[in-house]
Design an enzyme around this catalytic site. Sequence first.
Site, short mmCIF file in Angstrom:
data_model
loop_
_atom_site.label_atom_id
_atom_site.label_comp_id
_atom_site.label_asym_id
_atom_site.label_seq_id
_atom_site.Cartn_x
_atom_site.Cartn_y
_atom_site.Cartn_z
N GLU A 111 40.12 -25.51 -56.28
CA GLU A 111 40.14 -26.98 -56.39
C GLU A 111 41.46 -27.51 -55.84
O GLU A 111 42.25 -26.76 -55.27
CB GLU A 111 39.96 -27.39 -57.87
CG GLU A 111 41.03 -26.82 -58.79
CD GLU A 111 40.74 -26.97 -60.28
OE1 GLU A 111 39.59 -27.31 -60.65
OE2 GLU A 111 41.67 -26.76 -61.08
N ASP A 120 49.03 -32.90 -61.86
CA ASP A 120 48.35 -32.95 -60.57
C ASP A 120 49.13 -33.80 -59.55
O ASP A 120 48.57 -34.72 -58.94
CB ASP A 120 46.93 -33.54 -60.71
CG ASP A 120 46.12 -32.84 -61.80
OD1 ASP A 120 46.18 -31.60 -61.87
OD2 ASP A 120 45.44 -33.54 -62.57
#
Length: 594
Positions: free
Chosen positions: A218, A43
């Site tokens: 997301e 991420d």
Amino acid sequence: MLFFLNHIAMFLSLLAIEVVFALGALAHNSTFQNPILPGFHPDPSCIFVPDWDDTFFCASSSFLVFPGIPIHASRDLIDWRLVSNALSRPEQEPGINTAKRATSGIWASTIRYRDGIFYVVTSLVYDDYPKNASNRFDSFIITSTNPYSSASWSNPLHFNFTGYDTSPFWDDDGQLYIPGTHAWEITPGIQMVTLDLDTGTIGPYINIWNGTGASSPEGPHIYKKDNYYYLLIAEGGTGSRHMATIGRSKNITGPYESNPHNPVLTNANTTHYFQNTGHADLFQDADDNWWAVALSVRQGPDGSYPMGRETILTPVTWNEGEWPVFTNASGHMNGWYLDPEDPIEEGEGSLVDSSVHLTFPPGSKLAPEFVHWRFPVNGSYVVSPAGYPNTLQLTSSLSNLTGADGRSAEPEGQTFIGRRQVHSFFTFSTIFDISTLHSQEAEVGVTVFVDQLHHWDLGIVLGSPSTPPVTTGYSGPSTSTNSTTLVPYLRLRGITTVPNFIFPDIAIVPMPAVWSNKITLEIRASNITHYTFSAGPVGSQGQMQDIGFAPGLGLTWGFTGALLGVYATSNGGAGEFKTYVSDWIYNGLGQVVD
Ligand SMILES: *[C@@H]1O[C@H](CO)[C@@H](O)[C@H](O)[C@H]1NC(C)=O
Ligand SMILES: *[C@@H]1O[C@H](CO)[C@@H](O)[C@H](O)[C@H]1NC(C)=O
Ligand SMILES: *[C@@H]1O[C@H](CO)[C@@H](O)[C@H](O)[C@H]1NC(C)=O
Ligand SMILES: *[C@@H]1O[C@H](CO)[C@@H](O)[C@H](O)[C@H]1NC(C)=O
Ligand SMILES: *[C@@H]1O[C@H](CO)[C@@H](O)[C@H](O)[C@H]1NC(C)=O
Ligand SMILES: *[C@@H]1O[C@H](CO)[C@@H](O)[C@H](O)[C@H]1NC(C)=O
Ligand SMILES: *[C@@H]1O[C@H](CO)[C@@H](O)[C@H](O)[C@H]1NC(C)=O
Ligand SMILES: *[C@@H]1O[C@H](CO)[C@@H](O)[C@H](O)[C@H]1NC(C)=O
Ligand SMILES: *[C@@H]1O[C@H](CO)[C@@H](O)[C@H](O)[C@H]1NC(C)=O
Ligand SMILES: *[C@@H]1O[C@H](CO)[C@@H](O)[C@H](O)[C@H]1NC(C)=O
Ligand SMILES: *[C@@H]1O[C@H](CO)[C@@H](O)[C@H](O)[C@H]1NC(C)=O
């Protein structure tokens, strides 16, 4: 040798650049290798900060690993140094110890810089709580005015965004917006709020975009360019269908039109070695060229990727008024030309892919790349204690690396310290002093650890010929307490929840009686699918014996990646002990990138 070759390669590439200049050609491009942050660095979020000597800074997710939210810095996008951990004090986020389940903890973090302040915005997710529970998410912001110092990162400002992947965007008028995502099974789509940084108060939720219709929209980031708000998101889930998609709008609240060329980045439905590519962030360099970082896994032929989700880099072409065009991700990349720079000298940690030989000299401290699973118990890790110079003293925990239920913090901790595996091929070894082990099931060892339910361990464990150490589940302390009959065994075991996975090679062998009290334990990745575990008495490399091997497939699970470390446990039995680790050697032997 590896470094020597690297230097030659660097020298040759410098020569190549000179030649190109000499020819006056247009191809002022760089070459680089992915992943730029190998190993468990998922991420990613990165920024370029001219105010700080034209330096790039990246943050990545850390889940229940502590210290957490590693911050890496580079001036050439090639050499990356760990410069601080944004979470280094338990009081910053006590939830790291109370959250249950290995998929809990610090999810995606976004790093940004504005007016002299670095911001990290993230959410701690209690992944065992119901999807609709309002206390499932703890969203917060921490700040720093010196990213080279872990201590400089502030305590959190919490704000009640009941979702994850929170990311800040300041509009031209100074208004701060936080896009993020709610639990997508409950309320789909990217949600955005305004946030007052003085009070932590948020405005109403606005559902600004649902993406292109794939699952789990997301990881949103907003950028403003050419009078458009661009909204870059992740879709498809963080597995094989993962991708980055983008929309844009002239109004920050939407509606966002989808890029007709979506997805902008994916390796879904390909046989590429780099898989699960997505969850990207965009930034510009000193020449205003655009780049993206994203997460990706290097998936072996058997589907394994025990190192987990890594950080990759790719150049982006983003012409005025047009959609950004990302270059597909692979191991060997061409990108925008960047001046060669020396590696960053500042900061607390090492270059991300450095090898180490740690001798724990008196007065030294453990570098910030050494991590624990959840919070360490104070005093359980002491460098060079009195009488034991050049060692790391470990105090055993009652609990082994799995613990009682494999998903909770153990009340008295789990004695474990490790570093990320950052090479496809490596050897990792340490020396253990086992003279202090006295009770049945007392154990020290080395581990490849992904989480409490996914780890392979090679231990030295005490048992007796009449009551040998257990091979599988632990059934309580032994009643045979005659310590004079206890002898050391070498035990390779592990635990996994990967469906249909059978641990292939449980090994338990008495340690040869001629071996001394100082034993070397070693883990190596001898090929891209398997780890090999070996042991031998100190000072006689020839006597190292392979005890067994275990596949990375059983460690391919969840959100984290392989840590290589040491542990000490009484396996639930009485008899806390101290043990002494020395000569911690991690040698990177190479990356496989295609
Ligand atoms: C240099 O890199 C950029 C970004 O990847 C690319 O668009 C361009 O075509 C490359 N130029 C050459 C000459 O390879
Ligand atoms: C959450 O979902 C469960 C199961 O659907 C339901 O029983 C419960 O009432 C819900 N709770 C809230 C706070 O909405
Ligand atoms: C946070 O917001 C949710 C609604 O999104 C609400 O149900 C909850 O009570 C709030 N929590 C706190 C601590 O204010
Ligand atoms: C997202 O999907 C939900 C439910 O399907 C829908 O109610 C909502 O209007 C959509 N939002 C946008 C911005 O399209
Ligand atoms: C953006 O959209 C909102 C909601 O429709 C509206 O209130 C606002 O005036 C718009 N802003 C601009 C700058 O057009
Ligand atoms: C990039 O990857 C996408 C998706 O796999 C594929 O459709 C496209 O052809 C690739 N582009 C190039 C230039 O290889
Ligand atoms: C990959 O293939 C699946 C199944 O055909 C499809 O649903 C999905 O959209 C494809 N993903 C991408 C990014 O092309
Ligand atoms: C461990 O020590 C640190 C620093 O002295 C302190 O902040 C922390 O609260 C202590 N933790 C425990 C569990 O005692
Ligand atoms: C560790 O201990 C627990 C019980 O405390 C047990 O269930 C588990 O099997 C043990 N084994 C491993 C590999 O951690
Ligand atoms: C312990 O073992 C030794 C050696 O086998 C034996 O002499 C001794 O009696 C045993 N002690 C107990 C308490 O069982
Ligand atoms: C890797 O090594 C293991 C153990 O020797 C072996 O079983 C496996 O087939 C090897 N895998 C590859 C891809 O060579």
